[in-house]
Design an enzyme around this catalytic site. Sequence first.
Site, PDB file in Angstrom:
ATOM      1  CG  HIS A  83      -3.106 -11.768   1.510  1.00 61.88           C
ATOM      2  ND1 HIS A  83      -2.231 -10.795   1.915  1.00 61.88           N
ATOM      3  CD2 HIS A  83      -3.999 -11.920   2.523  1.00 61.88           C
ATOM      4  CE1 HIS A  83      -2.588 -10.368   3.115  1.00 61.88           C
ATOM      5  NE2 HIS A  83      -3.643 -11.033   3.506  1.00 61.88           N
ATOM      6  CB  VAL A 117      -0.943   0.015   1.231  1.00 63.34           C
ATOM      7  CG1 VAL A 117      -1.698   1.334   1.316  1.00 63.34           C
ATOM      8  CG2 VAL A 117      -1.920  -1.145   1.160  1.00 63.34           C
ATOM      9  CE1 TYR A 163      -3.012  -6.815   9.769  1.00 60.96           C
ATOM     10  CE2 TYR A 163      -5.263  -7.258   9.067  1.00 60.96           C
ATOM     11  CZ  TYR A 163      -4.080  -6.576   8.909  1.00 60.96           C
ATOM     12  OH  TYR A 163      -3.951  -5.650   7.905  1.00 60.96           O
TER      13      TYR A 163
HETATM   14  P1  GDP Z   1      -8.037 -14.277   3.874  1.00 63.10           P
HETATM   15  O1  GDP Z   1      -8.730 -13.510   2.788  1.00 63.10           O
HETATM   16  O2  GDP Z   1      -7.756 -13.484   5.097  1.00 63.10           O
HETATM   17  O3  GDP Z   1      -8.757 -15.574   4.179  1.00 63.10           O
HETATM   18  O4  GDP Z   1      -6.565 -14.656   3.373  1.00 63.10           O
HETATM   19  P2  GDP Z   1      -5.905 -15.383   2.085  1.00 63.10           P
HETATM   20  O5  GDP Z   1      -5.806 -14.434   0.955  1.00 63.10           O
HETATM   21  O6  GDP Z   1      -4.613 -15.962   2.581  1.00 63.10           O
HETATM   22  O7  GDP Z   1      -6.855 -16.591   1.712  1.00 63.10           O
HETATM   23  C1  GDP Z   1      -8.047 -16.435   1.006  1.00 63.10           C
HETATM   24  C2  GDP Z   1      -8.619 -17.779   0.593  1.00 63.10           C
HETATM   25  O8  GDP Z   1      -7.822 -18.334  -0.447  1.00 63.10           O
HETATM   26  C3  GDP Z   1      -8.668 -18.842   1.710  1.00 63.10           C
HETATM   27  O9  GDP Z   1      -9.867 -19.576   1.551  1.00 63.10           O
HETATM   28  C4  GDP Z   1      -7.455 -19.728   1.366  1.00 63.10           C
HETATM   29  O10 GDP Z   1      -7.572 -21.043   1.856  1.00 63.10           O
HETATM   30  C5  GDP Z   1      -7.517 -19.695  -0.161  1.00 63.10           C
HETATM   31  N1  GDP Z   1      -6.269 -20.079  -0.841  1.00 63.10           N
HETATM   32  C6  GDP Z   1      -6.181 -20.976  -1.866  1.00 63.10           C
HETATM   33  N2  GDP Z   1      -4.919 -21.174  -2.237  1.00 63.10           N
HETATM   34  C7  GDP Z   1      -4.152 -20.362  -1.456  1.00 63.10           C
HETATM   35  C8  GDP Z   1      -2.748 -20.112  -1.389  1.00 63.10           C
HETATM   36  O11 GDP Z   1      -1.933 -20.709  -2.110  1.00 63.10           O
HETATM   37  N3  GDP Z   1      -2.323 -19.201  -0.483  1.00 63.10           N
HETATM   38  C9  GDP Z   1      -3.226 -18.514   0.329  1.00 63.10           C
HETATM   39  N4  GDP Z   1      -2.741 -17.603   1.192  1.00 63.10           N
HETATM   40  N5  GDP Z   1      -4.549 -18.769   0.305  1.00 63.10           N
HETATM   41  C10 GDP Z   1      -5.017 -19.664  -0.575  1.00 63.10           C
END
Ligand code: GDP
Length: 313
Positions: free
Chosen positions: A180, A16, A137
């Site tokens: 993410h 950001v 967080y």
């Molecule tokens: P959130 O939005 O706080 O839940 O954080 P994330 O961006 O880490 O995850 C979003 C969703 O994407 C969750 O349902 C994860 O299980 C899914 N996901 C699928 N593949 C991945 C990956 O390779 N990395 C992450 N971080 N999330 C994943």
Amino acid sequence: MELHAKIYIAGHNGLVGSALLRLLRSRGYDNLVMRSRQELDLRNGEEVKAFFDEESIDYVFLAAAKVGGILANDTYPAEFIRDNLLMATNIIDSAYRSGVRKLLNLGSTCIYPKLAPQPLKESYLLTGELESTNEPYAIAKIAAIKMCQAYNRQYGTRFISVMPTNLYGPNDRFDLNDSHVLPALLRKFHEAKEKSLPSVQVWGTGSPRREFLHVDDLADACLYLMEHYEGSEIVNVGMGEDLTIQELAERIQRVVGYEGDITFDTSKPDGTPRKLADTSKLFGMGWEPAISLDEGLTSTYLWFLERQQVAQV
Ligand code: GDP
């Protein structure tokens, strides 16, 4: 904000902060103050106070935070709550004490209850239980919002809080454990293509829904709000539409040009079932995003490829 006003971007090397820096420079702001992590430890109250006393800052963008994806939040909960509480407390308090004219505090839509109705309206804050994977967080981010509101009420400050949806773009983190979903999948599909792997594993069931906003759109919204918004109430920033993680994976697969299969690792958590910000408040003020998800995915993938080439030279 006058073009020569002294503006501090806390966290200017992050996703950001670096977008804010690009935008402010391109608009002609020429008195920007930045400190790297090595120069100023924002978790240290004495250091932060001395910095604000010395610099006489007019405007602050509070974009410094310890951030990470679902696994990082689940693995380092103590660091996520401690570092974020300390950074926000130190900056907000020093901004007040040194007479900063306006501060923009960046939060996240994970402050909303796990099972809140969708889309998430600003008024849903503190109406139910949080998602457990990122509760530490979220609590730190909620504390920062409440601190801005309390300071505005008691001290008459002008500290506004903005809640962006899931962000992506240049300077994101692409490491597989901390990142993410969007950068993680860009990298996973890219590597699978390079190595001609038969499939890419996506975490969870693929059914959770998420909304993704390009960080350049967020920076634009922040500048807009810094100039046009005076309220203590939080303001969401998003695209106004979401998609499933499976759909996201398929779009990234197309952008990367990977021809193998997609599989799902259901031993990994899904997190919140849906996270779509209600953006009617901000859109009603006259701001709208400009970068579609497909455009943003393509440009972010190009940025990732360029950075990989630089790293290999
Ligand atoms: P959130 O939005 O706080 O839940 O954080 P994330 O961006 O880490 O995850 C979003 C969703 O994407 C969750 O349902 C994860 O299980 C899914 N996901 C699928 N593949 C991945 C990956 O390779 N990395 C992450 N971080 N999330 C994943």
